[in-house]
Design an enzyme around this catalytic site. Structure first.
Site, PDB file in Angstrom:
ATOM      1  CB  CYS A   2      -2.999 111.807  94.112  1.00  0.00           C
ATOM      2  SG  CYS A   2      -1.219 111.953  94.436  1.00  0.00           S
ATOM      3  CD  GLU A 105      -3.227 114.057  87.808  1.00  0.00           C
ATOM      4  OE1 GLU A 105      -3.384 113.318  86.804  1.00  0.00           O
ATOM      5  OE2 GLU A 105      -3.765 113.830  88.901  1.00  0.00           O
TER       6      GLU A 105
END
Length: 228
Positions: A2, A105
């Site tokens: 992340c 992402e």
């Protein structure tokens, strides 16, 4: 992993969900990046209540010689967090919730990379499992920093990346915050059907951009489809 996320939910709504009393002036953040200060929720020193504080994203172990060590510790792997030297003590003593509305992402499309926003289908805020730490700076001041715990991906994220942040069920917040309660079993991927993934603007690629346009559909899209 992340490496970028967002938090736009007003602080009053976050307070109700995460049960803290503080009311800081938190503006909406559309593109939170490592080394920036982020809000985290931890237990108070006496363990009697939750409190909201700001911490630098990128955990700096208490024994680190240099602040820069935190730049590569933005994430902690669930499989090793209990024994890794950089995270072991924080896992045992200093856990936190990292409020978020979604994370980003990037999906490979040939030579290009298309940014995706992964969020709850109901668009509700949620918490990443996190750890926090104190580090004494050369001037004597104490820096508070944090990291986000990651795990193998669920079926939604797996086509894009081999890691994802641990998203906690609200029913497990208390258990995660209390190291005496264990909690290793909570470090798993959340159900894929909680989430959706949407194409967003390449504007989010640069951490210099932090505005609603980061969430706009890419120029080539006529609508925001769910991709995975």
């Amino acid at each position: 992993m992340c490496g970028r996320y967002l938090l736009t939910t007003p602080v009053d709504a976050l307070s109700q969900l995460f049960r803290f009393m503080e009311r800081p002036n938190l503006g909406p953040r559309y593109n939170i990046a490592p080394t920036q200060d982020v809000p985290i929720v931890r237990l108070s020193r006496d363990g009697a209540r939750r409190e909201l504080i700001l911490a630098r994203w990128g955990l700096v172990p208490y024994w680190a010689d240099d602040l820069k060590m935190g730049n590569r510790l933005i994430n902690a792997r669930a499989e090793t967090v209990e024994r890794a030297p950089a995270f072991r003590e924080a896992y045992q003593r200093r856990r936190c919730l990292v409020p978020a509305d979604g994370f980003f992402e990037w999906q490979k499309r040939g030579k290009a990379r298309q940014p995706l926003l992964v969020r709850r289908k109901d668009q509700a805020p949620f918490a990443f499992a996190g750890l926090w730490e104190r580090w004494r700076q050369p001037d004597g001041q104490v820096l508070r920093s944090c990291t986000i715990v990651t795990c193998p991906p669920n079926a939604l994220v797996a086509p894009v990346h081999d890691r994802m942040p641990v998203i906690l069920d609200p029913a497990d917040h208390d258990r995660w915050l209390d190291p005496a309660a264990g909690g290793a079993e909570l470090l798993r991927p959340c159900p894929a059907d909680w989430l959706e993934a949407l194409e967003v603007s390449p504007r989010v690629n640069s951490p210099a951009h932090d505005d609603p346009e980061c969430l706009a559909p890419p120029p080539s899209a006529t609508e925001q489809p769910s991709l995975i």
